[in-house]
Write a protein that holds these residues in place. Structure first.
Motif, PDB file in Angstrom:
ATOM      1  N   GLY A 129     111.343  25.387  73.749  1.00 17.36           N
ATOM      2  CA  GLY A 129     112.638  24.546  73.703  1.00 17.36           C
ATOM      3  C   GLY A 129     113.687  25.167  74.163  1.00 17.36           C
ATOM      4  O   GLY A 129     114.368  24.750  75.051  1.00 17.36           O
ATOM      5  N   GLY A 130     113.910  26.416  73.901  1.00 23.52           N
ATOM      6  CA  GLY A 130     115.286  27.027  74.211  1.00 23.52           C
ATOM      7  C   GLY A 130     114.952  27.403  75.658  1.00 23.52           C
ATOM      8  O   GLY A 130     116.061  27.316  76.323  1.00 23.52           O
ATOM      9  N   LEU A 179     113.462  25.852  78.037  1.00 22.58           N
ATOM     10  CA  LEU A 179     113.944  24.547  79.020  1.00 22.58           C
ATOM     11  C   LEU A 179     115.326  24.121  78.530  1.00 22.58           C
ATOM     12  O   LEU A 179     115.639  23.571  79.605  1.00 22.58           O
ATOM     13  CB  LEU A 179     112.826  23.210  78.073  1.00 22.58           C
ATOM     14  CG  LEU A 179     111.508  23.382  78.496  1.00 22.58           C
ATOM     15  CD1 LEU A 179     110.432  22.233  77.900  1.00 22.58           C
ATOM     16  CD2 LEU A 179     111.207  23.129  80.089  1.00 22.58           C
ATOM     17  N   PHE A 180     115.752  24.248  77.548  1.00 23.13           N
ATOM     18  CA  PHE A 180     117.300  23.876  77.228  1.00 23.13           C
ATOM     19  C   PHE A 180     118.140  24.549  78.076  1.00 23.13           C
ATOM     20  O   PHE A 180     119.364  23.866  78.660  1.00 23.13           O
ATOM     21  CB  PHE A 180     117.525  23.589  75.692  1.00 23.13           C
ATOM     22  CG  PHE A 180     118.944  23.240  75.245  1.00 23.13           C
ATOM     23  CD1 PHE A 180     119.247  21.931  75.316  1.00 23.13           C
ATOM     24  CD2 PHE A 180     119.904  24.287  75.282  1.00 23.13           C
ATOM     25  CE1 PHE A 180     120.570  21.613  74.978  1.00 23.13           C
ATOM     26  CE2 PHE A 180     121.204  23.696  74.748  1.00 23.13           C
ATOM     27  CZ  PHE A 180     121.600  22.103  74.698  1.00 23.13           C
ATOM     28  N   ALA A 181     118.209  25.654  78.060  1.00 24.30           N
ATOM     29  CA  ALA A 181     118.819  26.750  78.733  1.00 24.30           C
ATOM     30  C   ALA A 181     118.740  26.612  80.303  1.00 24.30           C
ATOM     31  O   ALA A 181     119.731  26.416  81.100  1.00 24.30           O
ATOM     32  CB  ALA A 181     118.620  27.990  78.457  1.00 24.30           C
ATOM     33  N   LEU A 182     117.495  26.553  80.589  1.00 24.00           N
ATOM     34  CA  LEU A 182     117.223  26.130  82.284  1.00 24.00           C
ATOM     35  C   LEU A 182     118.007  24.707  82.656  1.00 24.00           C
ATOM     36  O   LEU A 182     118.621  24.445  83.565  1.00 24.00           O
ATOM     37  CB  LEU A 182     115.871  26.073  82.779  1.00 24.00           C
ATOM     38  CG  LEU A 182     115.699  25.709  84.102  1.00 24.00           C
ATOM     39  CD1 LEU A 182     116.045  26.918  84.974  1.00 24.00           C
ATOM     40  CD2 LEU A 182     113.911  25.769  84.215  1.00 24.00           C
ATOM     41  N   GLY A 183     117.840  23.714  81.613  1.00 24.25           N
ATOM     42  CA  GLY A 183     118.292  22.606  81.891  1.00 24.25           C
ATOM     43  C   GLY A 183     119.835  22.582  82.222  1.00 24.25           C
ATOM     44  O   GLY A 183     120.487  21.840  82.929  1.00 24.25           O
ATOM     45  N   MET A 184     120.475  23.194  81.231  1.00 21.66           N
ATOM     46  CA  MET A 184     122.014  23.388  81.151  1.00 21.66           C
ATOM     47  C   MET A 184     122.317  24.204  82.428  1.00 21.66           C
ATOM     48  O   MET A 184     123.381  23.695  83.024  1.00 21.66           O
ATOM     49  CB  MET A 184     122.534  23.950  79.985  1.00 21.66           C
ATOM     50  CG  MET A 184     122.175  23.267  78.634  1.00 21.66           C
ATOM     51  SD  MET A 184     123.077  21.706  78.690  1.00 21.66           S
ATOM     52  CE  MET A 184     121.867  20.529  79.152  1.00 21.66           C
ATOM     53  N   CYS A 185     121.632  25.226  83.131  1.00 25.39           N
ATOM     54  CA  CYS A 185     122.067  25.953  84.106  1.00 25.39           C
ATOM     55  C   CYS A 185     121.992  24.861  85.184  1.00 25.39           C
ATOM     56  O   CYS A 185     122.849  24.852  85.963  1.00 25.39           O
ATOM     57  CB  CYS A 185     121.091  27.185  84.394  1.00 25.39           C
ATOM     58  SG  CYS A 185     121.419  28.570  83.370  1.00 25.39           S
ATOM     59  N   MET A 186     120.964  24.241  85.325  1.00 22.16           N
ATOM     60  CA  MET A 186     120.637  23.372  86.483  1.00 22.16           C
ATOM     61  C   MET A 186     121.689  22.265  86.728  1.00 22.16           C
ATOM     62  O   MET A 186     122.224  21.745  87.607  1.00 22.16           O
ATOM     63  CB  MET A 186     119.320  22.345  86.408  1.00 22.16           C
ATOM     64  CG  MET A 186     118.138  23.563  86.621  1.00 22.16           C
ATOM     65  SD  MET A 186     116.725  22.654  86.217  1.00 22.16           S
ATOM     66  CE  MET A 186     116.413  21.299  87.625  1.00 22.16           C
ATOM     67  N   ALA A 187     122.302  21.770  85.269  1.00 22.61           N
ATOM     68  CA  ALA A 187     123.392  20.469  85.348  1.00 22.61           C
ATOM     69  C   ALA A 187     124.628  21.164  85.466  1.00 22.61           C
ATOM     70  O   ALA A 187     125.413  20.579  86.023  1.00 22.61           O
ATOM     71  CB  ALA A 187     123.166  19.951  83.931  1.00 22.61           C
TER      72      ALA A 187
END
Length: 122
Positions: free
Chosen positions: A15-16, A18-26
């Motif tokens: 979860g951490g 995925l969340f961190a990668l998603g925030m970087c992508m966004a």
């Protein structure tokens, strides 16, 4: 290692990440992946929330407890994280170094105050 600790470890790691990668992508415009980043970030947040429910179930506790202390503690944690994030934005994005550091320290103090609120003083 107990089974509940291992499952918590795996779910929080996945979860951490995925969340961190998603925030970087966004949040990184160079990547050009705003919408996929939001989707991946939300999936990571859902996995982290599911981890909390699974852990509490494996501990034999109710899934969610609604009382004054739980709500206050959650609000203190959310407000502390937001204040810390605003301080970081002031320092790194808005080029306001000294005020950003002061606001960030206030956020850190708010987050550190969670320890005695949750564990209590002895």
């Amino acid at each position: 290692m107990k089974k509940k600790d291992f499952i918590t470890l795996i779910m929080s790691t996945v979860g951490g990440i995925l969340f961190a990668l998603g925030m970087c992508m966004a949040l990184l415009p160079e990547w050009g992946a705003m919408m996929p980043g939001i989707v991946i970030g939300v999936i990571g947040a859902v996995v982290l929330l599911a981890m909390i429910l699974v852990r509490r179930k494996m501990d034999g506790k109710p899934a969610i407890v609604f009382n004054g202390k739980a709500i206050g503690t959650t609000l203190l944690g959310v407000c502390g994280a937001i204040v810390l994030g605003v301080g970081m934005c002031m320092t790194m994005v808005w080029n306001m170094m000294i005020p950003g550091i002061v606001v960030g320290i206030v956020g850190i103090v708010a987050l550190l105050s969670l320890i005695p609120v949750i564990k209590g003083l002895k």
